[in-house]
Scaffold this active site. Sequence first.
Site, PDB file in Angstrom:
ATOM      1  N   GLU B  62       0.835  -1.216   0.000  1.00 43.93           N
ATOM      2  CA  GLU B  62       0.000   0.000   0.000  1.00 43.93           C
ATOM      3  C   GLU B  62       0.864   1.259   0.000  1.00 43.93           C
ATOM      4  O   GLU B  62       0.541   2.231  -0.668  1.00 43.93           O
ATOM      5  CB  GLU B  62      -0.956  -0.001   1.203  1.00 43.93           C
ATOM      6  CG  GLU B  62      -2.161  -0.893   1.059  1.00 43.93           C
ATOM      7  CD  GLU B  62      -1.846  -2.375   1.250  1.00 43.93           C
ATOM      8  OE1 GLU B  62      -0.735  -2.696   1.717  1.00 43.93           O
ATOM      9  OE2 GLU B  62      -2.705  -3.215   0.922  1.00 43.93           O
ATOM     10  N   HIS B 131      -9.402  -6.809   9.622  1.00 42.04           N
ATOM     11  CA  HIS B 131     -10.008  -6.630   8.294  1.00 42.04           C
ATOM     12  C   HIS B 131     -11.448  -6.131   8.396  1.00 42.04           C
ATOM     13  O   HIS B 131     -12.248  -6.310   7.485  1.00 42.04           O
ATOM     14  CB  HIS B 131     -10.027  -7.953   7.514  1.00 42.04           C
ATOM     15  CG  HIS B 131      -8.682  -8.521   7.229  1.00 42.04           C
ATOM     16  ND1 HIS B 131      -7.892  -9.094   8.199  1.00 42.04           N
ATOM     17  CD2 HIS B 131      -7.968  -8.598   6.072  1.00 42.04           C
ATOM     18  CE1 HIS B 131      -6.753  -9.520   7.665  1.00 42.04           C
ATOM     19  NE2 HIS B 131      -6.779  -9.218   6.363  1.00 42.04           N
TER      20      HIS B 131
END
Lengths: 351, 332
Positions: B62, B131
């Site tokens: 990321e 998550h």
Amino acid sequence: MSFLYPVVMPKMSMTMETGELLVFHCKVGDVVKAGDVLFEVMTDKIDMEVESPADAVVKELLQAPGAVVPIGQPVMTLITETQVMAFDFDGEAAAGSIESIESSESLVVEAEIPVASESTVAQDPSTQIKAVPKVRSIAAQKGIDLSSITPTGPEETIMMADLGASAYAHTDRQIANRNLIASGLAKTREIPQASFERYVNRTIGESAQWHATLLSSWANTLRSRPDLLSGSDIGVAMIIRSKHGSALPVFKNPDLMPIEELKSLVLQTTELAMTGKVPVHMLNGATTTIFDLTSFSMSSPTPLLFPTHITSLTVGSSEVSSSLKLALTIDLRTCDFYDGAQLLEQLVSKM
Amino acid sequence: MNDRMLTMADALREAMGIAMEERQEVFILGEDIGIYGGAFGVTGDLYHRFGADRVLDTPISELGFVGTAVGAALAGMRPIVEIQFSDFTAQAMDQIANQAAKIHFMVGGGLHVPLVLRAASGSGTGAAAQHSQSLETWFANIPGLKVVMPSNPTDAKGLLLSAIDDPNPVIFLEHKLLYKIPGREAVPEGAERIPLGVSKVVRPGKDITIVATGIMVNRCFEAAEKLMSEGISVELIDPRTISPLDINPILQSVDRTGRLMVVQEAPEHAGFLNEVIAQVTTSGSFGSLIAPIVRLAGMNIPIPYAPQLERAAVPQIENIEAAARAAVREWR
């Protein structure tokens, strides 16, 4: 030297007999400066903030928000080092009629009270009552005493349902207000009176200048007739449009002021009236009244003569020409027809 | 008509397709968004429609690809970054918070960063604590970022098009559970934009104002339908954009109903909806309140893995229903 200074319910409009205390902006022990807002008052036609006349310490709050207080009756007391100008206040007269209040003597109650020890007095018990915000705002508007309401909400909180019918009390109150105005007007109608009219060829010009001239000329005219005055002071109440309705500030001895000074006082007072803040000391002590309707381009056939005022002057515009219509109303119990005619004649010649 | 009852994934894909047709500078990058079509199937066939140059599969980094996108945006491109799980924005937070959000301001407005960062958000999929977070408050607390939380396919499409048009960074948080659900209305076909910073009254009512974000808008809608049969009328407001926040419709609603309930999935402590409460209570609408404000939010815990606990950790329809009922019944 400290003075105990009572701040009374001011007279803010021509028909006002009582005012509803909306909210205090100070609490006991507060140090206030001259011009600080002390409390707000609501009448049938005007809501106004009442300011402190001097630097002072709040000694006592004598009324609760929501109370309907007769004019002249004390709302709270201040302790001040400044010798402030007192306005009409008299314990006995307070409960009486317009007449007795209007004619009562000014006074300053003198007291030797140490200021410091006064600033730690107990707080307003109403702060301990639990109520939802809307209830508080309605209570403040309608003058509902929250301690009189039984809370049924969770944790003994007053909720909307607990207000019941009192939340709608305003309709009754409005009716009461109308009745109050009507009875005030009826009183002025009971006075045996006469009115005289004169047309004057004069343009008004700039408003403050015009009002200063009018105030000065009329006071000067009256001063020539000490027999028609109740004292040596002349207080001319002049109706001024304010953002809340009409205000009736009193100009004291305007004929003895330099005209430029008077003009700036008129300007300043007009501005204050527009924001709803006529100084308290200008709300009492009237001995005569001027209703100037020229800014509305009209005249009025129903002059208002206040009890204890011997004279009342209405200035209007003539529909047919550019001339002004001066109408003088007199109390015939004190003033003869000829006196009235003479006064009007003198005023016209001064203008 | 029925073929326009798109899911949010369909609607988002449609918006990206329209933007890519409109402007050559628009391209998408992220993990598994190309050939695979995205972890939640949002990009779908865009790879085949626009090719590998405009739908870029990136390595699992990321920090790297968000940084790439910020640079591309500075150089005149309009990148759309997809972050597979919004939790992973933590990996790229310097690029987002310290770079993208601030560049426009630090050079006196001389540069723009027309970046859209889409991220899958929220719990309910059994994906556990790392998550499943709802991180909107992180972004909403950083001046220079706009934060969008669509609750339905129509808004998702119109808001994403506006986000792509925006000259500076927009964080677009999409709830995972909404991807596969059609909305209550057909999605318009064209390229019509829904402006950022405009709240929507989802459902008019008179007894209580509920402000909800993301998936909670849907749960509140269901609760409101049930409450209606009991004679409780709910006004439901979806801010849609939490930064900037369009508070006026909320204030006006509270002035009418006198009651306010706020519902979010994110943890209650220091959450975004506390900002809504603060703005109401510091405004003139404070005096309209006839009941204490109700907060319904996620528990202050990491989202549990066990399904029963995961469910219990965030507001469900029955919790919303009970809380709204109590607020209206107890405070009259």
